[in-house]
Motif scaffolding. Structure first.
Motif, short mmCIF file in Angstrom:
data_model
loop_
_atom_site.label_atom_id
_atom_site.label_comp_id
_atom_site.label_asym_id
_atom_site.label_seq_id
_atom_site.Cartn_x
_atom_site.Cartn_y
_atom_site.Cartn_z
N GLY A 99 47.75 58.02 -47.45
CA GLY A 99 47.99 58.20 -46.02
C GLY A 99 46.73 58.66 -45.30
O GLY A 99 46.39 58.17 -44.22
N LYS A 100 46.03 59.61 -45.92
CA LYS A 100 44.81 60.15 -45.33
C LYS A 100 43.73 59.06 -45.27
O LYS A 100 43.04 58.92 -44.25
CB LYS A 100 44.34 61.34 -46.20
N LYS A 101 43.64 58.31 -46.37
CA LYS A 101 42.64 57.23 -46.42
C LYS A 101 42.94 56.18 -45.35
O LYS A 101 42.05 55.67 -44.69
CB LYS A 101 42.65 56.56 -47.80
N TRP A 102 44.23 55.88 -45.19
CA TRP A 102 44.65 54.89 -44.20
C TRP A 102 44.25 55.35 -42.79
O TRP A 102 43.79 54.56 -41.97
CB TRP A 102 46.17 54.70 -44.30
N GLY A 142 41.46 53.75 -40.26
CA GLY A 142 41.75 53.37 -38.87
C GLY A 142 40.55 53.66 -37.99
O GLY A 142 40.16 52.83 -37.15
N ALA A 143 39.93 54.85 -38.18
CA ALA A 143 38.75 55.20 -37.39
C ALA A 143 37.59 54.25 -37.70
O ALA A 143 36.87 53.81 -36.81
CB ALA A 143 38.34 56.64 -37.69
N VAL A 144 37.45 53.93 -39.00
CA VAL A 144 36.35 53.03 -39.40
C VAL A 144 36.57 51.63 -38.82
O VAL A 144 35.65 51.02 -38.27
CB VAL A 144 36.23 52.94 -40.94
N SER A 145 37.82 51.14 -38.88
CA SER A 145 38.06 49.78 -38.39
C SER A 145 37.84 49.71 -36.87
O SER A 145 37.35 48.72 -36.35
CB SER A 145 39.45 49.28 -38.77
N THR A 146 38.20 50.81 -36.16
CA THR A 146 37.94 50.84 -34.71
C THR A 146 36.44 50.74 -34.47
O THR A 146 35.97 50.00 -33.60
CB THR A 146 38.47 52.16 -34.09
N ALA A 163 28.65 51.49 -39.79
CA ALA A 163 30.02 51.97 -39.60
C ALA A 163 30.40 53.00 -40.66
O ALA A 163 31.20 53.89 -40.43
CB ALA A 163 31.00 50.81 -39.65
N MET A 164 29.81 52.88 -41.83
CA MET A 164 30.15 53.79 -42.92
C MET A 164 29.17 54.97 -43.02
O MET A 164 29.34 55.84 -43.86
CB MET A 164 30.15 53.02 -44.25
N GLY A 205 41.46 45.74 -44.28
CA GLY A 205 42.88 45.37 -44.24
C GLY A 205 43.48 45.61 -42.86
O GLY A 205 44.25 44.81 -42.36
N ARG A 206 43.06 46.73 -42.23
CA ARG A 206 43.62 47.07 -40.92
C ARG A 206 43.21 46.06 -39.86
O ARG A 206 43.97 45.79 -38.92
CB ARG A 206 43.18 48.48 -40.50
N VAL A 207 41.99 45.52 -40.00
CA VAL A 207 41.53 44.53 -39.03
C VAL A 207 42.36 43.24 -39.15
O VAL A 207 42.70 42.60 -38.16
CB VAL A 207 40.02 44.23 -39.24
N PHE A 208 42.72 42.88 -40.40
CA PHE A 208 43.37 41.59 -40.63
C PHE A 208 44.88 41.69 -40.77
O PHE A 208 45.54 40.67 -40.95
CB PHE A 208 42.80 40.92 -41.88
#
Lengths: 264, 547
Positions: free
Chosen positions: B4-7, B11-15, B114-115, B137-140
């Motif tokens: 959950g924390k990684k997800w 989210g912040a990274v994908s933004t 980004a990282m 994964g969040r982007v796609f």
């Protein structure tokens, strides 16, 4: 009659505002030929605005700014032909290589291929930039971008260097090289106007300094002259700066607040 | 660290990755971001939402039209063959859509920035690798979910649970394979477009790759309308060559999956060989999709460890300087910049894309020949949109502020360089139009002169539109324009372009009406207006510029 060298830069009663905020307020100073003049001041004092007006990038509200007798606002292109300018924020074409940028700049300045190649080569060697020459700008470190900007600014052997915070973020070696480049330029008959808040650099490099605060010239002269103005004999430039800008109390207060914050 | 924390971090990274991808595809945003960051963020969010909605709409339309194609073409070929080809078409086009719609966003993954923040925080290497995978994964996730839900659901409802299940497996495989191709190509494009090699070959590769991608994107979006025709064509081909052709098709992805799914329809007449070939091929592709999934993960994990290196082993060359005239140097610099990111390539080829989009107006006239009204409409439509391309050229200067501030370049010199590039784009677009007009059986060959006479308008459009923008946004000085962020300027430039390009066309139309079809007089008036505009631009432009 005393001989006075001609002024490379002359700023008279310059005023520049952004809306209701007055960035530069009735500022006057000269940079003589063959000298390094340091414009000192805290963040937001109006140093960069002054240099931008001088380069013809901003229009003053009133007052005049001339470079070798040419009005900056009326003849910015002529001014830029004789000036090498390094702005505070470096914004280059990130996807081009240093070589492509230098090709571009040399073409715009109408230099001969031989002269441009000789200068680019010698400066790259002097600034230890040869390894970076075919790299894209985006991959360069801040210091290397600063070196590239300096090569670009000096490619046409300008009479005047205008450098806005040239030492910010540089490592010791690069800062030293940068300092020496400015000295060599002046020894060769050129002049330099630089803004900085690194007191050691200004102290070791500038023939004269002007301290501005809130857009107003607080004090101007050599280190000795400033010492007399501040009534502190033999003081460092940092001490004089803090005294003349009235920031001594603020510094002590800030340090105390920080001490308390970190003590928790 | 729990999932959950990684997800959440992903989210912040994908933004951030979307943000960087957005800036990368809109180079002018890079400098403008400081002026109004909230506005750019809002635009990015709305662009993402729009992109998600468009993806959903496209994929849903694609699913429905693919299945509908099998039911509509009642007259040609057996139903199971049509269905097999329809399912295959959906999977094939989904592959293309997934690939092109996400190419720009994916390219952003391969810059390590980004990282960068995460690498200084107390995360283990495995945490970092997992976060980048989740961010990807969040982007796609939106298009992937739509693909894997909508189409299998349609198949489930219309054709039964077993076919729905095969369709789901096909969709999962297609998603994996397209993401794999996407990762590979965007990594390659990132390396090529940021590579420091300066050879002519690498420039050609860069331009070709960019053009291929842009044209591919355009083709993918236009493809949905042609599905019934393509299915019909494939059915005819298969019918002509018999069962052997179907068996051979069963080897090829995505037909193997389509045939396998359709083989489950009751009372199908595929031969057992065809079904066996389809089943074996499908299993091979499933394995391939799984390997691709693992490899994509590996490629993305490399991002977490510092991004992709673009420099490689370089051969150091002598320091020489290649001098051109100032205007040619500006053009050379603009061309190099334009070919190093997808957004800019799009800008450069936009007038040509517009020509292709106008093809139906020219080609499909009900009478079978090209009338003046269609020619006028086509020419007017293209010229109006060329204004955006001109702003695109102005936007290239958003990055090099430090150079421009110190260089003795006046606004007119930069403007001249931009207008020359624009004139070539414009002339190319008009030339293609000339060819099409000539091929579309015009009512008179004089119609071919319509776009030719428009050629010099490029001068008036270029100078007047760009000088007006410099005047409004830069007080007469050179200024970069943000196509995405500054809609007012985009609309203004389009309106100005339409007015400047439309005036000669309007004059042509008026004289044609007044003289009841005298094309020579109408063309003469068009030419007169074009020349007047040319003179007007010469007079006005210097007054709008400063420095």
């Amino acid at each position: 009659m005393e001989w006075k060298p001609m002024a490379s830069v002359s700023i008279k009663h310059l005023v520049k505002s952004y809306g209701s905020f007055v960035a530069v307020n009735d500022l006057s100073f000269d940079v003589r030929e063959g000298e390094v003049y340091g414009l000192l001041g805290p963040n937001g004092a109006g140093k960069s605005t002054t240099l931008k007006v001088l380069m013809g990038l901003l229009d003053p509200d009133s007052g005049t700014s001339t470079v070798f007798g040419m009005d900056s606002g009326a003849s910015p292109v002529e001014v830029k032909k004789r000036v090498g300018y390094v702005p505070e924020e470096i914004s280059l074409y990130e996807s081009l290589t240093a070589r492509e940028l230098i090709d571009f700049v040399a073409s715009i300045r109408g230099l001969s291929p031989e002269t441009a190649a000789r200068r680019a080569s010698e400066m790259s060697k002097a600034l230890d930039f040869v390894q970076q020459y075919d790299k894209t700008v985006v991959t360069l470190s801040h210091g290397n971008k600063q070196k590239l900007m300096l090569i670009i600014a000096m490619l046409h052997a300008p009479d005047l260097l205008i450098l806005d915070e040239p030492f910010t973020g540089l490592d010791v070696r690069t800062a030293r090289i940068m300092k020496d480049v400015i000295k060599i330029h002046v020894e060769g008959g050129g002049s330099a106007l630089l803004s900085t808040h690194i007191m050691e650099m200004a102290e070791g490099l500038c023939n004269r300094v002007g301290i501005i605060d809130h857009g107003v010239m607080v004090a101007e002269g050599t280190l000795d002259e400033l010492g007399r103005q501040a009534q502190i004999e033999g003081a460092t430039l940092e001490k004089l700066f803090l005294k003349l800008t009235g920031a001594e109390g603020e510094v002590e207060e800030g340090v105390e607040t920080l001490r308390e914050a970190l003590g928790d | 660290m729990n999932l959950g924390k990684k997800w959440q971090i992903a989210g912040a990274v994908s933004t951030e990755l979307r943000f960087q991808g957005y800036l990368d595809s809109n180079p002018m945003g890079l400098s403008r971001i400081k002026e109004n960051p909230e506005r750019i963020m809002r635009q990015m969010k709305s662009a993402n939402t729009m992109s998600g909605l468009v993806s959903a709409l496209f994929i849903s339309t694609l699913g429905i039209s693919s299945i509908a194609a099998a039911y509509i073409n009642l007259g040609s070929g057996p139903f199971h063959l049509r269905m097999a080809l329809s399912i295959s078409m959906f999977l094939g086009l989904t592959f293309i859509l997934m690939f092109f719609m996400n190419l720009m966003a994916t390219t952003g993954f391969f810059g390590a920035s980004a990282m960068r923040l995460l690498t200084i925080l107390p995360f283990s290497r495995s945490d970092l690798e997992n976060i980048i995978l989740l961010a990807f994964g969040r982007v796609f996730i939106a298009p992937a979910v739509i693909i894997n839900v909508v189409f299998p659901l349609i198949c489930f409802v219309l054709l039964g649970p077993l076919i729905g299940l095969v369709a789901l497996a096909g969709c999962l495989m297609t998603t994996s394979l397209s993401i794999g191709a996407l990762v590979k190509v965007s990594k390659w494009f990132y390396v090529k477009s940021h590579s420091s090699t300066n050879s002519k070959a690498s420039t050609i590769i860069r331009i070709a790759a960019g053009l291929g991608i842009v044209v591919g994107m355009f083709a993918a979006y236009s493809m949905t309308g042609f599905i019934p025709t393509i299915v019909q064509l494939l059915v005819q081909l298969s019918s002509s060559f018999g069962e052997i052709a179907v068996s051979m098709l069963a080897v090829v992805f995505p037909f193997s999956l389509g045939i396998l799914a359709a083989a489950l329809i009751p009372e199908t007449s595929f031969s057992s060989v065809t079904v066996a070939v389809a089943a074996i091929s499908s299993m091979i592709y499933a394995a391939l999709a799984y390997i691709t999934y693992l490899r994509s993960g590996k490629a993305l994990r490399s991002v977490a460890l510092g991004g992709v290196t673009t420099s490689g082993a370089e051969i150091r060359r002598d320091i020489s300087v290649d001098i051109l005239s100032p205007i040619s140097a500006i053009i050379r610099k603009d061309m190099k910049l334009a070919t190093r990111n997808l957004g800019s390539i799009m800008i450069i080829v936009m007038p040509l894309l517009m020509v292709f989009s106008v093809y139906p107006i020219v080609a499909f006239t009900s009478e079978g020949f090209l009338r003046s009204s269609s020619a006028l409409l086509g020419t007017g439509y293209i010229t109006t949109f060329t204004g955006i391309s001109l702003i695109g050229l102005l936007s290239l200067d958003s990055q090099g502020a430090s150079l421009h501030e110190g260089l003795p370049i006046d606004s007119r010199m930069i403007l001249s360089a931009k207008v020359r590039v624009f004139a070539v784009q414009y002339a190319l677009a008009m030339s293609v139009l000339v060819i099409w007009f000539a091929l579309a059986s015009p009512i008179t060959l004089l119609l071919v002169l319509l776009p030719i006479i428009q050629f010099p308008t490029a001068y008036a459009i270029g100078y007047l539109v760009a000088a007006t923008i410099y005047h409004i946004r830069g007080g007469g000085r050179v200024t970069a324009v943000n196509i995405i962020g500054d809609q007012a300027i985009v609309l203004l430039s389009m309106a100005l372009t339409a007015a400047i390009a439309g005036a000669p066309l309007g004059a042509y139309a008026l004289i044609l009406l007044a003289t009841r079809g005298n094309h020579l007089m109408a063309l003469g008036m068009q030419l007169a207006v074009v020349l007047l505009e040319f003179l007007f631009a010469r007079q006005i432009t210097p007054r709008l510029l400063k420095g």
